[in-house]
Write a protein that holds these residues in place. Structure first.
Motif, PDB file in Angstrom:
ATOM      1  N   LEU A 281       0.808  -1.221   0.000  1.00 36.38           N
ATOM      2  CA  LEU A 281       0.000   0.000   0.000  1.00 36.38           C
ATOM      3  C   LEU A 281       0.846   1.278   0.000  1.00 36.38           C
ATOM      4  N   PRO A 282       1.939   1.358   0.787  1.00 35.16           N
ATOM      5  CA  PRO A 282       2.745   2.585   0.739  1.00 35.16           C
ATOM      6  C   PRO A 282       3.364   2.842  -0.631  1.00 35.16           C
ATOM      7  N   GLU A 283       3.760   1.778  -1.337  1.00 33.37           N
ATOM      8  CA  GLU A 283       4.360   1.975  -2.657  1.00 33.37           C
ATOM      9  C   GLU A 283       3.354   2.533  -3.651  1.00 33.37           C
ATOM     10  N   LEU A 284       2.079   2.197  -3.484  1.00 37.55           N
ATOM     11  CA  LEU A 284       1.048   2.732  -4.367  1.00 37.55           C
ATOM     12  C   LEU A 284       0.957   4.246  -4.262  1.00 37.55           C
ATOM     13  N   ALA A 285       1.203   4.782  -3.068  1.00 34.42           N
ATOM     14  CA  ALA A 285       1.164   6.233  -2.893  1.00 34.42           C
ATOM     15  C   ALA A 285       2.209   6.905  -3.764  1.00 34.42           C
ATOM     16  N   GLY A 286       3.430   6.366  -3.756  1.00 32.36           N
ATOM     17  CA  GLY A 286       4.484   6.941  -4.565  1.00 32.36           C
ATOM     18  C   GLY A 286       4.181   6.867  -6.050  1.00 32.36           C
ATOM     19  N   LEU A 287       3.609   5.736  -6.490  1.00 33.41           N
ATOM     20  CA  LEU A 287       3.261   5.598  -7.898  1.00 33.41           C
ATOM     21  C   LEU A 287       2.194   6.607  -8.297  1.00 33.41           C
ATOM     22  N   ALA A 288       1.154   6.730  -7.454  1.00 33.08           N
ATOM     23  CA  ALA A 288       0.067   7.664  -7.765  1.00 33.08           C
ATOM     24  C   ALA A 288       0.580   9.091  -7.840  1.00 33.08           C
ATOM     25  N   HIS A 289       1.309   9.513  -6.823  1.00 32.94           N
ATOM     26  CA  HIS A 289       1.770  10.902  -6.767  1.00 32.94           C
ATOM     27  C   HIS A 289       2.786  11.189  -7.872  1.00 32.94           C
ATOM     28  N   GLY A 290       3.592  10.215  -8.207  1.00 29.19           N
ATOM     29  CA  GLY A 290       4.555  10.414  -9.280  1.00 29.19           C
ATOM     30  C   GLY A 290       3.902  10.647 -10.627  1.00 29.19           C
ATOM     31  N   ALA A 291       2.658  10.155 -10.775  1.00 31.51           N
ATOM     32  CA  ALA A 291       1.916  10.328 -12.027  1.00 31.51           C
ATOM     33  C   ALA A 291       0.907  11.476 -11.946  1.00 31.51           C
ATOM     34  N   GLY A 292       0.955  12.252 -10.849  1.00 27.35           N
ATOM     35  CA  GLY A 292       0.042  13.377 -10.715  1.00 27.35           C
ATOM     36  C   GLY A 292      -1.362  13.005 -10.304  1.00 27.35           C
ATOM     37  N   ALA A 293      -1.542  11.774  -9.814  1.00 24.16           N
ATOM     38  CA  ALA A 293      -2.864  11.313  -9.364  1.00 24.16           C
ATOM     39  C   ALA A 293      -2.943  11.390  -7.846  1.00 24.16           C
ATOM     40  N   LEU A 294      -4.161  11.348  -7.320  1.00 25.04           N
ATOM     41  CA  LEU A 294      -4.373  11.265  -5.883  1.00 25.04           C
ATOM     42  C   LEU A 294      -4.474   9.800  -5.473  1.00 25.04           C
ATOM     43  N   TYR A 295      -4.210   9.551  -4.208  1.00 24.95           N
ATOM     44  CA  TYR A 295      -4.260   8.197  -3.661  1.00 24.95           C
ATOM     45  C   TYR A 295      -5.433   8.123  -2.699  1.00 24.95           C
ATOM     46  N   VAL A 296      -6.388   7.265  -3.020  1.00 26.27           N
ATOM     47  CA  VAL A 296      -7.604   7.094  -2.222  1.00 26.27           C
ATOM     48  C   VAL A 296      -7.581   5.696  -1.611  1.00 26.27           C
ATOM     49  N   VAL A 297      -7.732   5.609  -0.302  1.00 26.56           N
ATOM     50  CA  VAL A 297      -7.704   4.315   0.377  1.00 26.56           C
ATOM     51  C   VAL A 297      -8.979   4.144   1.203  1.00 26.56           C
ATOM     52  N   ALA A 298      -9.710   3.079   0.930  1.00 25.87           N
ATOM     53  CA  ALA A 298     -10.878   2.715   1.721  1.00 25.87           C
ATOM     54  C   ALA A 298     -10.435   1.747   2.809  1.00 25.87           C
ATOM     55  N   CYS A 299     -10.747   2.049   4.049  1.00 21.79           N
ATOM     56  CA  CYS A 299     -10.243   1.226   5.154  1.00 21.79           C
ATOM     57  C   CYS A 299     -11.360   0.830   6.098  1.00 21.79           C
ATOM     58  N   ASN A 300     -11.094  -0.228   6.855  1.00 18.42           N
ATOM     59  CA  ASN A 300     -11.988  -0.669   7.923  1.00 18.42           C
ATOM     60  C   ASN A 300     -11.538   0.041   9.199  1.00 18.42           C
ATOM     61  N   PRO A 301     -12.339   0.950   9.760  1.00 19.23           N
ATOM     62  CA  PRO A 301     -11.873   1.716  10.919  1.00 19.23           C
ATOM     63  C   PRO A 301     -11.610   0.865  12.145  1.00 19.23           C
ATOM     64  N   ALA A 302     -12.221  -0.322  12.233  1.00 11.28           N
ATOM     65  CA  ALA A 302     -11.981  -1.192  13.384  1.00 11.28           C
ATOM     66  C   ALA A 302     -10.559  -1.725  13.403  1.00 11.28           C
ATOM     67  N   SER A 303      -9.872  -1.639  12.257  1.00  9.76           N
ATOM     68  CA  SER A 303      -8.503  -2.166  12.184  1.00  9.76           C
ATOM     69  C   SER A 303      -7.459  -1.139  12.599  1.00  9.76           C
ATOM     70  N   LEU A 304      -7.858   0.120  12.817  1.00  8.72           N
ATOM     71  CA  LEU A 304      -6.869   1.186  12.950  1.00  8.72           C
ATOM     72  C   LEU A 304      -6.239   1.278  14.336  1.00  8.72           C
ATOM     73  N   GLY A 305      -6.630   0.405  15.255  1.00 12.18           N
ATOM     74  CA  GLY A 305      -5.906   0.308  16.513  1.00 12.18           C
ATOM     75  C   GLY A 305      -4.620  -0.468  16.363  1.00 12.18           C
TER      76      GLY A 305
END
Length: 458
Positions: A232-256
């Protein structure tokens, strides 16, 4: 002889013929069919629904509905391993106590000058979600996580001025269908299938970005299969390098226990708050969140309400009100960026109460427990003859895939489990289903499932 007009339906006040005709005339439509002109004929039902005649007394209607509901089986009363987007979590009693208070008991978000208590409750919810997500701006909830994902992608399209969206994770077919429909006709969703191990195909994503027309890279954390993708972190670099935004849908119960999307470069996080103190309700009980940093370009594209803390004319006193209300369809109606309706504010209040009760330590314990029980369930089921766990070496959160290699299909196994009082997983294909555990699933429950599967999979 004059024909007798059809009677008004007792449950639909505007079905009176004169009222319906007046409404159609007011909007310039010849018939109700005009409203469905853009729906292809192949998707229309070309016959009446075959509904029974309406019951014209409240007592008869209640009796009829009670009879229908009596034939159902609740996940509260049946051992359940269903998940796939709607989860059986513990809802503390105080959550129900608060959301059932008369001053809160509506899905509506309130109006300025008259509803500061509800505004404060929503502001508290936004603040708690912002802390959980390590974000600075969180919206008043929209209808569900599906809509939240669609809205996040449309926001990305408005910010970048681009049309195409890349879907790079294993995603629920229902969610994908809703998102594709929600973002059209402005945006086109291009699927970049995951690798054989379930993780995003970074090389394929890089190639798809080369055209320079991508508005957003959309990933899921965890994926529909429950898999936690280390890429997932590498996708951010790919998106931003191409001028796109990075959108991530997450399960909030996992964020602990899992890093929030903002920690690995997401511009917009989205998801469903159903796991945070919202009961399952016939597959529903949903409300969607959007979260960003306090970037003017992004905040200006939120189509939803945002509540903020503002000083009043009295020194030391503060109020709670809409932030940049002119952004919303509530203010500009049909000129709005999107129409979001009255949202699902009541679920937001419930989620706020839940997060306040849990705190950081509680969310950590919740995540640790689900991770541990997911791992245990994978190990126990993998020992059952005729059962395989795809991608067993990967980390899964709550959901995980189960493949049946015996003579019975996944649907047949599910039917056999139900005969024994167990809801099996959500069927994905002929041989595979998604099973799910939460903090409510005990080791004994998992052992019972494993022992029962030994009797049913062959």
């Amino acid at each position: 002889m004059t024909a007798t007009p059809p009677p008004a339906h007792p449950y639909i006040p505007n079905s009176a013929p004169d009222v319906k005709r007046a409404m159609l005339d007011a909007v310039g439509a010849k018939s109700v069919e005009d409203f469905y002109a853009d729906i292809p004929a192949s998707l229309r039902l070309d016959r009446p629904l075959g509904l029974p005649a309406p019951l014209r007394s409240e007592a008869a209607l209640v009796r009829h509905m009670d009879g229908l509901l009596a034939g159902g089986r609740s996940a509260r009363d049946t051992l359940s391993f269903l998940g796939a987007g709607c989860y059986a979590h513990h809802v503390p009693a105080v959550v129900d106590e608060v959301v059932n208070r008369s001053e809160f008991l509506t899905a509506y978000a309130g109006e300025p000058y008259e509803d500061h208590g509800r505004f404060q409750a929503m502001w508290e919810y936004q603040s708690l979600m912002a802390e959980l997500l390590e974000a600075e701006v969180v919206n008043v909830p929209v209808y569900d996580g599906f809509q939240a994902a669609g809205t996040a992608l449309r926001m990305a399209g408005r910010v970048t001025g681009r049309r195409r969206v890349l879907a790079v994770s294993d995603t629920s077919p229902d969610k994908l269908s809703k998102v594709v429909d929600y973002v059209r006709p402005e945006h086109e969703v291009t699927l970049v299938p995951p690798r054989a191990d379930g993780r995003a195909d970074l090389d394929a994503v890089r190639a798809a970005l080369a055209a320079g027309d991508v508005a957003a890279v959309w990933a899921e954390a965890p994926a529909y299969s429950g898999l936690v993708d280390e890429g997932l972190p590498e996708l951010a670099g790919l998106a931003h390098g191409a001028g796109a935004l990075y959108v991530v849908a997450c399960n909030p119960a996992s964020l602990g226990v899992l890093a929030p999307p903002s920690a690995y470069g997401a511009d917009i996080a989205c998801g469903d708050i159903q796991p945070l103190g919202v009961h399952m309700s016939f597959g529903g009980g949903n409300a969607g969140f959007l979260a960003t940093q306090d970037d003017e370009k992004l905040v200006a594209e939120f189509p939803t309400r945002l509540f903020g803390l503002v000083p009043t004319a009295v020194e030391g006193e503060y109020g709670f009100g809409d932030v940049a209300f002119e952004r919303t369809s509530f203010a500009v109606r049909e000129e709005g960026r999107e129409w979001v309706g009255t949202a699902a504010a009541l679920h937001g209040i419930g989620a706020g109460v839940y997060l306040a009760l849990m705190g950081p330590h509680g969310m950590r314990e919740l995540g640790d427990t689900i991770l541990a029980r997911t791992a245990y369930a994978k190990r126990r089921l993998a020992d059952v003859p005729g059962v395989e766990i795809p991608h067993a070496d990967a980390t899964h959160f709550a959901d995980f895939p189960v493949r049946f290699t015996g003579s019975r299909t996944a649907e047949e196994v599910g039917a056999a489990l139900l005969e024994r009082g167990i809801f099996g997983g959500a069927v994905r294909s002929e041989r595979e289903a998604l099973y799910c555990v939460t903090e409510l699933t005990t080791a004994a429950d998992i052992d019972l499932l494993a022992d029962t599967l030994k009797e049913t999979v062959q």
